[in-house]
Design a protein around this motif. Structure first.
Motif, short mmCIF file in Angstrom:
data_model
loop_
_atom_site.label_atom_id
_atom_site.label_comp_id
_atom_site.label_asym_id
_atom_site.label_seq_id
_atom_site.Cartn_x
_atom_site.Cartn_y
_atom_site.Cartn_z
N THR A 50 0.84 -1.20 0.00
CA THR A 50 0.00 0.00 0.00
C THR A 50 0.88 1.25 0.00
OG1 THR A 50 -1.72 -1.20 1.20
CG2 THR A 50 -1.87 1.20 1.18
N ARG A 51 0.75 2.04 -1.06
CA ARG A 51 1.56 3.24 -1.24
C ARG A 51 0.99 4.41 -0.43
NH1 ARG A 51 6.15 2.36 -3.63
NH2 ARG A 51 6.22 4.46 -4.42
N VAL A 52 1.87 5.18 0.15
CA VAL A 52 1.49 6.39 0.88
C VAL A 52 1.68 7.58 -0.06
CG1 VAL A 52 2.03 7.87 2.84
CG2 VAL A 52 2.16 5.39 3.09
N SER A 53 0.65 8.41 -0.16
CA SER A 53 0.71 9.57 -1.04
C SER A 53 0.40 10.84 -0.25
CB SER A 53 -0.33 9.43 -2.16
OG SER A 53 -0.07 8.28 -2.93
N ASP A 54 0.83 11.95 -0.81
CA ASP A 54 0.57 13.25 -0.20
C ASP A 54 -0.92 13.41 0.06
OD1 ASP A 54 1.93 15.66 0.62
OD2 ASP A 54 0.80 16.68 -0.96
N GLY A 55 -1.28 13.80 1.29
CA GLY A 55 -2.67 14.03 1.63
C GLY A 55 -3.42 12.82 2.18
N ASP A 56 -2.78 11.66 2.21
CA ASP A 56 -3.45 10.46 2.76
C ASP A 56 -3.82 10.67 4.21
OD1 ASP A 56 -3.33 9.03 0.41
OD2 ASP A 56 -1.72 7.69 1.06
#
Length: 67
Positions: A50-56
């Motif tokens: 599971t990728r973490v992205s800006d704003g998660d």
């Protein structure tokens, strides 16, 4: 990168690319935790992918012993 962890805005390094990396960053990778990622509760097997992205929005719950 900016994410919301347990209701607080947190800036994390760019090398924190996955939920697994995020747990390592907060030194929670050796603890039993429940992770909610963008309103979805993740299975432990999904932490690596599971990728973490800006704003998660991420909620991390870990158990604390005591009495």
């Amino acid at each position: 990168m900016n994410v919301i962890v347990n209701g607080e805005h947190v800036e994390i390094p760019k090398n924190v690319a996955t939920v697994s990396n995020l747990l390592q960053h907060f030194e929670l990778d050796q603890k039993v935790v429940i992770v909610e990622w963008n309103a979805t509760i993740l299975e432990k097997a999904d932490h690596q992918e599971t990728r973490v992205s800006d704003g998660d929005r991420i909620e991390i719950v870990h158990f604390v012993g005591g009495g």
